[in-house]
Motif scaffolding. Structure first.
Motif, mmCIF file in Angstrom:
data_model
loop_
_atom_site.group_PDB
_atom_site.id
_atom_site.type_symbol
_atom_site.label_atom_id
_atom_site.label_comp_id
_atom_site.label_asym_id
_atom_site.label_seq_id
_atom_site.Cartn_x
_atom_site.Cartn_y
_atom_site.Cartn_z
ATOM 1 N N ALA A 1 -5.136 -0.838 5.611
ATOM 2 C CA ALA A 1 -4.601 -0.672 4.248
ATOM 3 C C ALA A 1 -5.287 0.466 3.495
ATOM 4 N N GLY A 2 -6.483 0.830 3.910
ATOM 5 C CA GLY A 2 -7.191 1.935 3.265
ATOM 6 C C GLY A 2 -6.820 3.285 3.859
ATOM 7 N N GLY A 3 -5.909 3.298 4.838
ATOM 8 C CA GLY A 3 -5.464 4.553 5.442
ATOM 9 C C GLY A 3 -6.352 5.044 6.582
ATOM 10 N N ARG A 4 -7.295 4.225 7.012
ATOM 11 C CA ARG A 4 -8.156 4.634 8.124
ATOM 12 C C ARG A 4 -7.520 4.253 9.454
ATOM 13 N N ALA A 5 -7.563 5.161 10.421
ATOM 14 C CA ALA A 5 -7.111 4.799 11.763
ATOM 15 C C ALA A 5 -8.155 3.850 12.351
ATOM 16 N N VAL A 6 -7.712 2.707 12.851
ATOM 17 C CA VAL A 6 -8.663 1.715 13.371
ATOM 18 C C VAL A 6 -8.427 1.419 14.852
ATOM 19 N N HIS A 7 -7.328 1.970 15.383
ATOM 20 C CA HIS A 7 -7.070 1.756 16.801
ATOM 21 C C HIS A 7 -6.277 2.925 17.363
ATOM 22 N N ILE A 8 -6.798 3.493 18.442
ATOM 23 C CA ILE A 8 -6.124 4.625 19.091
ATOM 24 C C ILE A 8 -5.888 4.237 20.546
ATOM 25 N N PRO A 9 -4.655 3.854 20.899
ATOM 26 C CA PRO A 9 -4.412 3.269 22.221
ATOM 27 C C PRO A 9 -4.777 4.190 23.384
ATOM 28 N N ALA A 10 -4.680 5.517 23.210
ATOM 29 C CA ALA A 10 -4.916 6.425 24.332
ATOM 30 C C ALA A 10 -6.370 6.394 24.798
ATOM 31 N N VAL B 1 0.844 -1.204 0.000
ATOM 32 C CA VAL B 1 0.000 0.000 0.000
ATOM 33 C C VAL B 1 0.874 1.245 0.000
ATOM 34 N N ALA B 2 0.269 2.343 -0.464
ATOM 35 C CA ALA B 2 0.935 3.649 -0.423
ATOM 36 C C ALA B 2 -0.045 4.648 0.156
ATOM 37 N N MET B 3 0.410 5.423 1.107
ATOM 38 C CA MET B 3 -0.458 6.463 1.668
ATOM 39 C C MET B 3 0.365 7.689 2.041
ATOM 40 N N GLN B 4 -0.335 8.753 2.310
ATOM 41 C CA GLN B 4 0.369 9.963 2.702
ATOM 42 C C GLN B 4 1.215 9.666 3.933
ATOM 43 N N ASP B 5 2.442 10.156 3.897
ATOM 44 C CA ASP B 5 3.382 9.819 4.978
ATOM 45 C C ASP B 5 3.188 10.764 6.162
ATOM 46 N N ARG B 6 1.954 10.786 6.698
ATOM 47 C CA ARG B 6 1.689 11.719 7.785
ATOM 48 C C ARG B 6 0.534 11.199 8.617
ATOM 49 N N CYS B 7 0.803 11.021 9.860
ATOM 50 C CA CYS B 7 -0.241 10.582 10.781
ATOM 51 C C CYS B 7 -1.217 11.731 11.014
ATOM 52 N N ALA B 8 -2.519 11.400 11.017
ATOM 53 C CA ALA B 8 -3.541 12.447 11.153
ATOM 54 C C ALA B 8 -3.513 13.103 12.541
ATOM 55 N N HIS B 9 -2.912 12.457 13.515
ATOM 56 C CA HIS B 9 -2.947 12.956 14.878
ATOM 57 C C HIS B 9 -2.074 14.185 15.057
ATOM 58 N N ARG B 10 -0.784 14.003 15.124
ATOM 59 C CA ARG B 10 0.113 15.145 15.296
ATOM 60 C C ARG B 10 1.143 15.214 14.179
ATOM 61 N N ARG C 1 -13.739 10.879 12.495
ATOM 62 C CA ARG C 1 -13.926 10.646 11.057
ATOM 63 C C ARG C 1 -12.700 11.087 10.246
ATOM 64 N N LYS C 2 -12.055 12.141 10.729
ATOM 65 C CA LYS C 2 -10.901 12.657 9.983
ATOM 66 C C LYS C 2 -9.585 11.966 10.338
ATOM 67 N N ALA C 3 -9.648 10.891 11.083
ATOM 68 C CA ALA C 3 -8.423 10.168 11.455
ATOM 69 C C ALA C 3 -8.018 9.251 10.305
#
Ligand code: FES
Ligand SMILES: [Fe+2]
Length: 354
Positions: free
Chosen positions: A89-98, A55-64, A106-108
């Motif tokens: 693989a679709g670039g969606r955040a599916v787990h946020i440990p905090a 997969v290829a996705m933007q090299d930037r985490c949506a968080h910080r 939605r924007k994660a």
């Protein structure tokens, strides 16, 4: 002051471009699965093998906004190593440990791009909205009796257009490659018919066979047939004068940005005894070393309106004309772009046959 010949480069996002070899991705991290940072058309991307899917996705985490290429592959997820968010693989955040009990915003999301592996290269298309381009043609891939060698990619400090033009330039052989690729006595280049067929520029030349005597054994000299999928690929089939076998150089220049390109080369040749790969790789490297300083000396790195063209620059002139047409057509919309890309123009049919 010079003006760039291609003002609007956004049309390039509609094409497939290679970003790394499969081997480079495997070597990027001890896991063998990446992640690996690459840049295409100025966009920073991360490439990774998530559970067998590359997969290829933007090299930037949506968080910080940390780079995901500094993260790690965890099964079929890509983990950001700053606060541990995991992406599918679709670039969606599916787990946020905090806060695992909270709904995921939605924007994660890290924008994912179309990504395919072909010819042992990882290809990315940044804009899939028109779905009107193909991964470029390569005549010899998986052909029986042919041996393919995927050479490690290399970066040049120039635009992809200049690298492409250098590879197809018929006037420079006698000056840049005397004794390596060409006999310097033949300094008047041929002017081939140049056709546009189905998104490819096609032309052919027959260098003088007499040159063979003065060139090294490894020099692939023969009748040259070029099929160049726009914008940056070249499939050069050489029917060797030496033994009438096929030797193919396939190359694509991938635009890192306006002034840098990453170049991919596959050497394909008929299987023969006692014909080790390293000799061919070393020969191509020598040729590249002859070209690189000249091409990186061209300035600005982008092709410009003010350059003086001759009739013997026909291939480059036609290429520039087509690139400009594609750039302008894309600004008008999909239909104009598809027409500009796929309308055939057969120069060879209009030339007298001798
Ligand atoms: S920046 Fe990626 S998880 Fe925080
Ligand atoms: Fe060259």
């Amino acid at each position: 002051m010079t003006r760039p010949l291609i003002e609007d480069r956004s049309f390039l996002r509609h094409f497939w471009h290679p970003v790394c070899t499969r081997q480079e991705l495997e070597a990027a991290h001890p896991s063998g699965r990446g992640p690996m940072a690459v840049t295409l058309l100025g966009e920073k991307l991360v490439v990774a093998n998530l559970g067998g899917k590359i997969v290829a996705m933007q090299d930037r985490c949506a968080h910080r906004f940390a780079a995901l290429s500094k993260g790690s592959v965890d099964g079929d997820k890509l983990r950001c190593n700053y606060h541990g968010w995991r992406y599918d693989a679709g670039g969606r955040a599916v787990h946020i440990p905090a806060c695992p009990e909270q709904p995921i915003p939605r924007k994660a999301v890290a924008t994912a791009y179309e990504c395919e592996v072909r010819y042992d290269l990882v290809w990315v298309r940044l804009d899939s909205s028109w779905q009107c381009t193909e991964i470029p043609y390569f005549s010899e891939w998986e052909q029986p009796g042919m041996r393919n060698v995927v050479v490690p990619s290399y970066v040049w400090n120039t635009a992809s257009e200049r690298r492409w033009e250098n590879f197809t330039d018929l006037s420079h052989f006698a000056f840049v490659h005397p004794g390596t690729l060409y006999d310097p006595a033949y300094d008047r280049p041929p002017i081939p018919a140049v056709d546009r067929v189905d998104g490819e520029m096609r032309f052919a030349i027959e260098p003088p066979p007499e040159m063979l005597e003065n060139l090294p054994q490894n020099c692939p000299i023969g009748s040259f047939t070029y099929r160049c999928a726009m914008p940056y690929s070249i499939n050069l089939v050489i029917r060797l004068y030496r033994d009438d076998t096929t030797f193919t150089l396939w190359t694509t220049s991938s635009p890192i940005d306006e002034t840098h390109c990453r170049n991919f080369l596959i050497i394909a040749r008929a299987e023969k005894d006692d014909d080790p790969d390293h000799q061919h790789i070393a020969f191509q490297k020598l040729v590249l070393q002859e070209d690189q300083p000249i091409i990186e000396s061209q300035w600005p790195a982008e092709i410009s309106m003010e350059e003086v063209s001759l009739v013997t620059d026909k291939v480059s002139n036609q290429y520039r004309k087509w690139l400009r047409e594609l750039s302008i057509a894309a600004a008008q919309g999909k239909d104009a772009f598809v027409k500009a890309l796929h309308t055939s123009v057969t120069d060879s049919a209009s030339l007298p046959t001798v």
